[in-house]
Design an enzyme around this catalytic site. Structure first.
Site, PDB file in Angstrom:
ATOM      1  N   PHE A 152       0.812  -1.221   0.000  1.00 43.20           N
ATOM      2  CA  PHE A 152       0.000   0.000   0.000  1.00 43.20           C
ATOM      3  C   PHE A 152       0.845   1.270   0.000  1.00 43.20           C
ATOM      4  CE2 PHE A 152       0.741  -0.205   4.632  1.00 43.20           C
ATOM      5  CZ  PHE A 152       0.960   1.127   4.926  1.00 43.20           C
ATOM      6  N   GLU A 179      -4.954  -3.698  -2.102  1.00 41.76           N
ATOM      7  CA  GLU A 179      -6.399  -3.434  -2.132  1.00 41.76           C
ATOM      8  C   GLU A 179      -6.751  -2.169  -1.351  1.00 41.76           C
ATOM      9  OE1 GLU A 179      -4.636  -5.835  -0.764  1.00 41.76           O
ATOM     10  OE2 GLU A 179      -5.904  -7.233   0.359  1.00 41.76           O
ATOM     11  N   CYS A 284       9.446   1.796   3.641  1.00 42.20           N
ATOM     12  CA  CYS A 284      10.325   0.690   4.028  1.00 42.20           C
ATOM     13  C   CYS A 284      11.751   1.165   4.224  1.00 42.20           C
ATOM     14  CB  CYS A 284      10.284  -0.409   2.982  1.00 42.20           C
ATOM     15  SG  CYS A 284      11.008   0.132   1.452  1.00 42.20           S
TER      16      CYS A 284
END
Ligand code: NAD
Length: 500
Positions: A152, A179, A284
């Site tokens: 995401f 999603e 990240c």
């Protein structure tokens, strides 16, 4: 009929409605309100998309690399033209602030720009005259239908990491975005077709585990590129490779910044503010741990950071001039809040607790203030695990070696950085630390598109990094031809050649 806008899939050059009857909710994180619904594809819908990509593959692979690269160039132009539109989609579904969203789109475009160089990059090798009349040459061939499964937190950049290199090298793609924020990847596929990409070459199928499992188990999928959390990366890597597919699976992170006593602490504080709290820590490559060599460094740094963390400019993603937006979902915010509580329960010190933050005018949004936590110890679970929120943990060590060992011994090994004026220490750190991407006086050392991205240890599974020449290698297989062309006849040879 639902009152919410229903998103679609993008297959064979058009948006198509989902038929599974299953939908996921998409929220605008700044408003904290449901904004639309995304169809969650059934196995048969994914299989139909794979079939389309399979049909499109032979013609696309046979298209000259120059023609593919020209389409990629046109795609790049369209991406620049639509950069603000794409960034706004990121803001509305992810929650990044607009300036940061624009930057994230740019980083994705840069990979597509690099991919335009495929005519040079995809060249093979040639050795002429290796024996009488014999030449050897190698070619880099596309793999076939490849799958991209994305997280995401970078809904424009990471799909472009994958699509850029996969498409230009002659593969066809079935992308399965997160999603939580699928609008941007849908638009990317649409723009690729607008750029002249043949329908069926770049497809986007929305879904959850059912869609992912279908991609992992379908024998027509030749390679899987995944980016997401470590447990899912491990599962994807194990399943894809057990099914004979090539796989690269990037996972989670816990990135340390080592701060030596000679570092300029104002510079360090500036670097940490952006690296820990930018994108609400949902990167990240975010720095989530500051490792100070000596108590004096830690005390001074905390004195500088504390008022700045308390004064972070946080608000509605599409407003300008902000430093941080909301978190992606209510559930994710609760998870991050749980880690802050855990850190306190484990005995570390909450210098700034962001849990009380309320965003005026956006009281229902998924906002969290920045948190700063001191006295963190290596055995704490809140240190061992990835928090993925606007939380900076500070650790105190007695020496350079002890600090470097923390980054080396941590299960994750995505990124790390060192701040110092000592070139020898910086060089030793870059050489010896067990982490895939290292910054020297650079807090977020994300390599540019002509290098490649990849962590070590639990942060990445597989042999190839993302994008750059590593991406090219991942999306191609080598064929080597040995050819003899000579005028005279050839004698029978029963033994392997020997030195004469
Ligand atoms: P996630 O692992 O929850 O989801 C990633 C993808 O996997 C999504 O498309 C999702 O639909 C799918 N998925 C989720 N659960 C699944 C299951 N049980 N079976 C099959 N598929 C499943 O990750 P996320 O929350 O979307 O993204 C955040 C994570 O991604 C963080 O851990 C972050 O560190 C990591 N990340 C890593 C990198 C990197 O390059 N190392 C880059 C960005 C993000």
């Amino acid at each position: 009929m639902s009152q919410f806008t229903q998103l679609s899939h993008y297959v064979n050059g058009e948006r198509i409605a989902g038929t599974s009857g299953r939908f996921g909710d998409i929220y605008n994180p700044s408003k904290g309100a449901k904004a639309s619904e995304v169809p969650l594809a059934s196995k048969s819908e994914v299989e139909a998309a794979i079939a389309i990509a399979q049909d499109a593959f032979p013609a696309w692979a046979a298209t000259s690399v120059l023609a593919r690269s020209r389409i990629m160039t046109k795609f790049v132009h369209l991406l620049y033209e639509h950069q603000h539109e794409l960034a706004t989609l990121v803001c509305n579904e992810h929650g990044k602030v607009i300036e940061d969203a624009m930057g994230s789109v740019l980083r994705g475009i840069e990979v597509a720009e690099f991919a335009c160089g495929a005519p040079h990059q995809q060249k093979g090798e040639f050795s002429d005259g290796v024996a009488r009349g014999i030449d050897i040459y190698s070619m880099r061939k596309p793999l076939g239908v490849v799958a991209g499964i994305t997280p995401f937190n970078f809904p424009a950049m990471i799909p472009l990491w994958m699509a850029g290199m996969a498409l230009v090298t002659g593969n066809t793609v079935v992308m399965k975005p997160s999603e939580k924020d699928p609008s941007c990847p849908l638009r990317l596929a649409e723009l690729f077709v607008e750029a002249g990409g043949p329908p069926g070459v770049f497809n986007v199928i929305n879904g959850d585990k059912e869609a992912v499992d279908t991609l992992l188990n379908d024998e027509r999928i030749k390679a899987v590129s995944f980016v997401g959390s470590t447990p899912i990366a491990q599962y994807v890597y194990a399943t894809a490779t057990a099914n004979g597919k090539r796989c690269q699976a990037m996972g989670g992170a816990k990135n340390h910044m080592l701060i030596l006593p000679d570092a300029d602490l104002e510079d360090v504080a500036n670097a940490l503010m952006g690296a820990a709290y930018g994108s609400a820590g949902e990167r990240c490559m975010a720095i989530s741990v500051g490792v100070c060599v000596g108590d004096e460094v830690a005390d001074k740094l905390i004195d500088i950071l504390k008022p700045r963390v308390e004064a972070l400019r946080i608000g509605n993603s599409t407003d300008t001039g902000l430093e941080m937006g909301p978190l992606v979902t209510k559930e994710h915010r609760e998870k991050v809040m749980g880690y802050i509580q855990m850190a306190a329960d484990e005995g570390s010190k909450l210098v700034v607790d962001g849990r009380g933050f309320v965003c005026e005018g956006h009281e229902d949004g998924f906002f969290l203030g920045g948190s700063l936590i001191d006295q963190v110890k290596p055995d704490m679970t809140s240190y061992q695990e990835e928090i993925f929120g606007p939380v900076l943990q500070i650790m105190r060590v007695g020496s350079f070696e002890e600090g470097m060992a923390l980054a080396t011994d941590h299960p994750y090994g995505n990124g790390t950085s060192i701040f110092t004026k000592n070139g020898a220490a910086a060089r030793t750190f870059a050489d010896r630390v067990e982490v895939g991407m290292v910054g020297i006086n650079v807090p977020i050392p994300v390599p540019l598109a002509f290098h490649s991205f990849g962590g070590w240890k639990a942060s990445a599974f597989g042999d190839h990094n993302q994008y750059g020449m590593e991406g090219l290698r991942f999306y191609t297989k080598v064929k080597t031809v040995t050819a003899r062309w000579q005028d005279s006849g050839v004698d029978a040879e029963f033994s392997m050649p020997v030195l004469k």
